[in-house]
Design an enzyme around this catalytic site. Sequence first.
Site, short mmCIF file in Angstrom:
data_model
loop_
_atom_site.label_atom_id
_atom_site.label_comp_id
_atom_site.label_asym_id
_atom_site.label_seq_id
_atom_site.Cartn_x
_atom_site.Cartn_y
_atom_site.Cartn_z
N ARG A 237 4.17 -5.83 2.63
CA ARG A 237 3.36 -5.58 1.46
C ARG A 237 2.00 -5.04 1.93
O ARG A 237 1.53 -5.40 3.01
CB ARG A 237 3.15 -6.86 0.63
CG ARG A 237 4.38 -7.33 -0.12
CD ARG A 237 4.78 -6.35 -1.23
NE ARG A 237 5.90 -6.81 -2.03
CZ ARG A 237 7.17 -6.51 -1.77
NH1 ARG A 237 7.45 -5.76 -0.71
NH2 ARG A 237 8.14 -6.96 -2.55
N GLU A 266 -1.85 0.10 -4.28
CA GLU A 266 -0.58 0.80 -4.45
C GLU A 266 -0.33 1.00 -5.94
O GLU A 266 -0.39 0.03 -6.69
CB GLU A 266 0.55 -0.02 -3.83
CG GLU A 266 1.88 0.68 -3.80
CD GLU A 266 2.95 -0.13 -3.07
OE1 GLU A 266 4.04 -0.33 -3.66
OE2 GLU A 266 2.70 -0.57 -1.93
N HIS A 285 6.71 3.39 -1.03
CA HIS A 285 7.46 2.14 -1.20
C HIS A 285 8.94 2.48 -1.35
O HIS A 285 9.64 1.97 -2.24
CB HIS A 285 6.94 1.36 -2.41
CG HIS A 285 7.15 -0.11 -2.27
ND1 HIS A 285 6.20 -1.03 -2.67
CD2 HIS A 285 8.18 -0.84 -1.77
CE1 HIS A 285 6.65 -2.26 -2.44
NE2 HIS A 285 7.85 -2.17 -1.89
#
Length: 323
Positions: A237, A266, A285
């Site tokens: 993450r 993000e 991602h």
Amino acid sequence: MANPETDVLVLRKGTHGMPIEQYVAALRERLPNGRVRLARTPAEEREEIRDASFVAGMVLEDDVLDAAEELEVFACAYAGTGHLPLERLAERGVTVTNASGVHGPNIGEHVLGAILRFARRFHVGARRQRRREWRHYQSHELEGSTVTIVGLGAIGNAVCDRLEPFGVETVGVRYSPEKGGPTDEVIGFETASVHDALARTDYLVLACPLTETTQGLIDQDAMMTIDPDAVIVNVARGPVIDTDALVGALRSNWIRGASLDVTDPEPLPEEHPLWTFDNVQITPHNAGHTPKYYDRLADIVAGNARLYVEDGLDADFENRVRI
């Protein structure tokens, strides 16, 4: 109580741009004698969940949970469950399972590709190809390198398996180092131990969950400690890395480069400086995408649905989440 035949309700949200109908089809293939129904709209979710005891989905909205009168098992389609109303589910005695293991092969391949890209400097070759410039450049060799893998879950294990033929030394970082692991060495999250590993690391792979321990784990102190010829690969993450510290390290040549499938923030804003570095690879991602996602997920969920029919909540569910 469990129904005499398998009855699975699937909620409407899909993932990775793949229609949720593909997931339903995969479940029906594995449960040919059962019933797999799809709630395709918000209204259908609230209506269908009223009598559903075994529900599968990516998310569970509060209003949908409010309507669930018979819910006993929620099969989350993600490995992470922090986005779920876990406290409410625990209060109601609902069993939660996750999709741990589904991402191992594809994210393992993503990490290996990122490491090889930097080892052989394919990004430099691609840049010179675009310029039609035939000019040699120096590269690196992966063999003999030290790869530190933070997180030895399904993804960390998959990364380690794929590195095995390359003749590297591996260091694993996990919460319970006494359990060992597939790496040559296993350490805990104590700062001194982590910094000692960073000082001899050529490739740092972040594949851990985001927790109080891992948030900001790779901060300015870590950037100053890590070998300056090292590359960081983050498939965990974004907040596991202190973004300001990363930008500073790149500007100061404290690290050789970074491959980031996740960022903080993000999505990464268009004006963010991370976009501008030639030695940074950014993917949106995307490491988790695989055309086999729903098939692997359906294997887990269908197996648990059968266990639920046989043993109810006393079943030994695969990927049961402790809440």
